[in-house]
Design a protein around this motif. Structure first.
Motif, short mmCIF file in Angstrom:
data_model
loop_
_atom_site.label_atom_id
_atom_site.label_comp_id
_atom_site.label_asym_id
_atom_site.label_seq_id
_atom_site.Cartn_x
_atom_site.Cartn_y
_atom_site.Cartn_z
N VAL B 21 22.61 5.16 5.20
CA VAL B 21 21.32 5.01 5.75
C VAL B 21 21.24 6.00 6.86
O VAL B 21 22.13 6.13 7.74
N GLU B 22 20.32 7.00 6.74
CA GLU B 22 20.29 8.04 7.69
C GLU B 22 18.82 8.07 8.29
O GLU B 22 17.83 8.03 7.52
N ASN B 23 18.74 8.16 9.65
CA ASN B 23 17.35 8.49 10.15
C ASN B 23 16.50 7.52 10.05
O ASN B 23 15.10 8.13 9.56
N PHE B 24 16.53 6.31 9.78
CA PHE B 24 15.61 5.31 9.00
C PHE B 24 14.86 4.87 10.48
O PHE B 24 15.22 4.07 11.13
N SER B 25 13.54 5.26 10.36
CA SER B 25 12.66 4.48 11.33
C SER B 25 11.67 3.85 10.59
O SER B 25 10.74 4.34 9.75
N LEU B 26 11.17 2.61 11.27
CA LEU B 26 9.97 1.97 10.37
C LEU B 26 9.19 0.79 11.50
O LEU B 26 10.26 0.09 12.17
N ASP B 27 8.00 0.62 11.47
CA ASP B 27 7.59 -0.37 12.47
C ASP B 27 6.91 -1.39 11.52
O ASP B 27 6.07 -0.86 10.47
N VAL B 28 7.17 -2.51 11.49
CA VAL B 28 6.48 -3.68 10.66
C VAL B 28 5.72 -4.54 11.62
O VAL B 28 6.35 -4.98 12.75
N GLY B 41 22.07 1.91 -4.52
CA GLY B 41 22.90 2.84 -3.66
C GLY B 41 21.89 3.78 -2.88
O GLY B 41 22.38 5.02 -2.27
N CYS B 42 20.63 3.64 -2.67
CA CYS B 42 19.71 4.20 -2.19
C CYS B 42 19.73 3.73 -0.46
O CYS B 42 19.02 4.52 0.40
N ASP B 204 2.40 -5.26 1.41
CA ASP B 204 1.14 -4.71 2.27
C ASP B 204 1.74 -3.19 2.11
O ASP B 204 0.67 -2.16 2.10
N ARG B 205 2.77 -2.95 2.27
CA ARG B 205 3.38 -1.62 2.42
C ARG B 205 4.59 -1.50 1.81
O ARG B 205 5.20 -2.62 1.58
N VAL B 206 4.94 -0.25 1.24
CA VAL B 206 6.02 0.12 0.36
C VAL B 206 6.96 1.21 0.99
O VAL B 206 6.16 2.18 1.43
N VAL B 207 8.32 0.81 1.25
CA VAL B 207 8.77 2.12 1.92
C VAL B 207 9.86 2.55 0.56
O VAL B 207 10.91 1.82 0.24
N VAL B 208 9.51 3.82 -0.01
CA VAL B 208 10.52 4.52 -1.12
C VAL B 208 11.72 5.03 -0.27
O VAL B 208 11.58 5.87 0.53
N MET B 209 12.88 4.72 -0.84
CA MET B 209 13.96 5.30 -0.22
C MET B 209 14.86 5.97 -1.52
O MET B 209 14.73 5.70 -2.57
N ASN B 210 15.44 7.00 -0.75
CA ASN B 210 16.35 7.83 -1.69
C ASN B 210 17.71 8.40 -0.73
O ASN B 210 17.35 9.03 0.00
N HIS B 211 18.87 8.09 -1.35
CA HIS B 211 20.18 8.46 -0.63
C HIS B 211 19.93 8.19 0.72
O HIS B 211 20.07 9.31 1.65
N THR B 229 6.27 13.19 -2.83
CA THR B 229 7.34 14.05 -3.49
C THR B 229 7.71 13.62 -5.09
O THR B 229 6.86 12.75 -5.33
N THR B 230 8.14 14.73 -5.49
CA THR B 230 8.78 14.42 -7.02
C THR B 230 9.34 13.16 -7.23
O THR B 230 9.12 12.37 -8.15
N TYR B 231 10.34 12.55 -6.24
CA TYR B 231 11.08 11.71 -6.54
C TYR B 231 10.23 10.60 -6.43
O TYR B 231 10.31 9.36 -7.32
N VAL B 232 9.22 10.30 -5.54
CA VAL B 232 8.50 9.25 -5.35
C VAL B 232 7.49 9.04 -6.62
O VAL B 232 7.39 8.23 -7.37
N ALA B 233 7.06 10.34 -6.89
CA ALA B 233 6.12 10.18 -8.27
C ALA B 233 6.90 9.95 -9.57
O ALA B 233 6.27 9.14 -10.43
#
Lengths: 292, 354
Positions: B21-28, B41-42, B204-211, B229-233
């Motif tokens: 996990v890298e530089n993960f910032s999120l407010d809930v 593995g994401c 309510d909200r979705v956090v899409v993660m990759n690597h 991004t192409t990845y999310v799409a």
């Protein structure tokens, strides 16, 4: 779903593969057991009698059963405790990785090392002039025998039996402890449990059927042992197996039919032990069935 | 102030080449239902386990209800967790499982029994309190696991792929129940899944993660309709990706496989630039004529697949293969394979991806 259909010829071949086992069981388990049962109720003249079963209540036979049960229970409990602690240390103790295969290989060998070689190994190490006895004397100034230890006593025999008892416990308990799922511990922790609360209320109760079942297995393992005890004590300890040997072999005593009756008593005790073991195993399997 | 804050969280396992996990910032916000969505593995489960306290942070901070919790032991955090593997204690009955948290916390027996009854009613398994986990189906076991996590009145509920071991029908029923219970209790919830349908329908909200990185955070509508991004799409829903060349950026005109088209999202592009456009299959239509402001691409039908409620038609446009969905109905005029067709789509449905 349709049942898988196996052609009759192939099924016969499958049964043929099991034939050696059935033959072995027939000739070395069922026929001797049946003969034992019949001979226990037969007089030397070939008539039906209950005299031999009655003889089981005559001294020194009850004492022999008690001694065998005592040695077996003691070594099962101590071996079970030692083996379980070692298994825990090996699986959850963050020990170096190389130690695990090494210890398990040793346990595999040690759990099968019994009989006359084991007895002589202990005589040459913990006997009156044994190597370890001498080390205690020379390095620590302690004479084990003056301190009350005697290899040819209850304690000495128990120490000798423990050599194969606790490795057997270790071999069975390592996979059992490894079978405890990490998610059980984590679920307990997230619900507020301390590590002690987890072990007391989840970990140990889940392991208990395997633990008690294996202790029963150790009991049976020691209860049937003959050669180790005979080679070590030479008949100084009247274990039931030694008594049976004396009655059947007949150096001094000779009453084979009484020997068969004593063996029948042993079979009964072993049957109860195995039933207990089987019940505990079933309980453990039922708990873990279909639970992820 | 948000109820749960993750600030620059990083997790690097020993001997690992890259951070999980890298530089993960999120407010809930309190009461919010947020899903972490991504493939195996994401880093989504690692993030959840760091919040629960089962993994340590390499860097960053986690604040819950105004308190930094990253140094707290898991049993001090008051966070309920539901595991993919249910993790019910096999030696206890359903009632004992549900009451476990209260029992180890020292609650009175009567209070525990009352709470267990409430929880059994909540999950609609009132009659099963005396059963053992092995006597329950997978769906029932997961309901009990949810009740057990909620019984301690946690401040935060974490669900780690709770439905992935269940079959499709039960999965849909149980996910609706989870959402209904979450709404009823108003509990802040973080949900980990690799199933985009699950994430979009529940959250309510979705956090899409990759690597180990956040690719996009948004509500389900934004994530699906405006992937950044192409990845999310590609990860969320089925998508057509088309290479295009910018012809006139200000007019939004491009060339797709040599055919002219227009898009409304060419901001910052220069003439002659190679770009990638995304088109959802359901936004394409096969028609003989369209409106003047619609894009039209000529192609040939290559395959037709009946998917029940939807018919998926693949059209070859130059070297690209476009998938488009039509709702199935008995009057639907399905073109023959090999027939020439026109594919129409609105200018606004054609998104440029980063």
């Amino acid at each position: 779903m349709a049942a898988t259909h196996t052609p009759p010829a192939r099924r016969r071949l499958t049964w043929l593969g099991l034939a050696p086992f059935f033959l072995f069981a027939l000739f070395f388990i069922f026929l001797p057991s049946a003969s034992l049962f019949v001979d226990s109720f037969r007089s030397p003249e070939g008539h039906f009698t209950l005299e031999h079963l009655g003889g089981l209540l005559q001294p020194p036979i009850p004492g022999s059963y008690a001694l065998s049960i005592g040695v077996s229970a003691f070594t099962a409990v101590v071996g079970g405790l030692l083996g379980s602690l070692m298994a825990y240390a090996l699986t959850a103790g963050n020990l170096p990785r190389w130690l695990r295969p090494l210890t398990l290989t040793f346990a595999g060998v040690a759990s099968n090392f019994a009989g006359v070689p084991l007895a002589f190994a202990f005589i040459s190490t913990l006997g009156r002039t044994g190597f370890v006895t001498a080390l205690f004397q020379d390095l620590l100034g302690i004479d084990l025998y003056d301190a009350g230890f005697n290899l040819y006593s209850f304690l000495g025999l128990s120490v000798t039996y423990l050599y194969f008892q606790f490795p057997l416990m270790l071999l069975v308990m390592v996979p059992a402890i490894e079978g405890l799922k990490r998610s059980w511990r984590e679920a307990a922790e997230s619900l507020g449990a301390t590590p002690t609360q987890y072990w007391m209320r989840v970990g140990i109760p889940i392991l208990l059927p395997s633990l008690l079942g294996t202790v029963l297995l150790l009991f049976g393992n020691a209860f049937g042992a003959y050669a180790t005890a005979y080679a070590l004590t030479g008949g100084r300890l009247n274990l039931i197996t030694i008594q049976i040997g004396a009655q059947i072999r007949g150096d001094v005593l000779r009453n084979p039919n009484l020997g068969y009756a004593m063996a029948l008593g042993m079979v009964a005790i072993m049957a109860v032990t195995l039933l207990g073991y089987s019940w505990l195993q079933r309980l453990s399997e039922r708990w873990l069935k279909d639970t992820r | 102030m948000p109820f749960l804050q993750l600030a620059n969280v990083r997790k690097l396992y020993p001997n690992a080449a890259a951070a999980a996990v890298e530089n993960f910032s999120l407010d809930v916000e309190a009461g919010e239902f947020v899903s972490l969505l991504g493939p195996s593995g994401c880093g989504k489960t690692t993030t959840l386990r760091m919040i629960a306290g089962f993994e340590t942070l390499t860097a960053g901070q986690i604040v819950m209800d105004g308190k930094a919790i990253e140094e707290m032991r898991p049993n001090q955090r008051n966070i309920g967790m539901v595991f993919q593997s249910y993790a019910l204690f096999p030696n206890m009955t359903v009632a004992d499982n549900i009451g476990f948290g209260l029992s180890v916390g020292g609650s009175a027996k009567a209070a525990i029994q009352q709470r267990v009854r409430e929880m059994l009613a909540l999950i609609k398994l009132e009659e099963l309190g005396a059963r053992y986990p092995y006597q329950l189906s997978g769906g029932q076991q997961q309901r009990v696991a949810l009740a057990r996590a909620l019984a301690i009145r946690p401040k935060l509920l974490l669900l780690d792929e709770p439905l992935s071991a269940l079959d499709a029908k039960i999965r849909v029923a149980l996910r609706n129940d989870i959402r209904a219970i979450q709404r009823k209790l108003g509990i802040t919830t973080l949900y980990v899944t690799h199933d985009q349908e699950e994430a979009l329908s529940l959250s309510d909200r979705v956090v899409v993660m990759n690597h180990g990185l956040i690719e996009q955070v948004g509500n389900p509508f934004e994530i699906y309709n405006f992937p950044r991004t192409t990845y999310v799409a590609q990860f969320v829903g089925t998508l057509n990706l088309l290479d295009a060349v910018v012809v006139e950026p200000t007019a939004g005109s491009v060339q797709i496989q040599g055919q002219p088209a227009h898009t409304t999202s060419l901001a910052g592009c220069s003439q002659g630039e190679q770009i990638r456009l995304a088109l959802r299959p359901e936004l394409l239509a096969l028609k003989s004529t369209g409106q003047a402001d619609e894009n039209r691409l000529a192609g040939v039908v290559e395959t037709i697949a009946f998917l029940g409620a939807v018919v998926r038609i693949q059209v070859r446009v130059g070297e690209a293969l476009l998938a488009l969905d039509e709702f199935n109905n008995p009057q639907l005029a399905v073109p023959a394979v090999g027939s020439p067709v026109f594919v129409y789509f609105a200018r606004s449905s054609c998104l440029k991806l980063l």
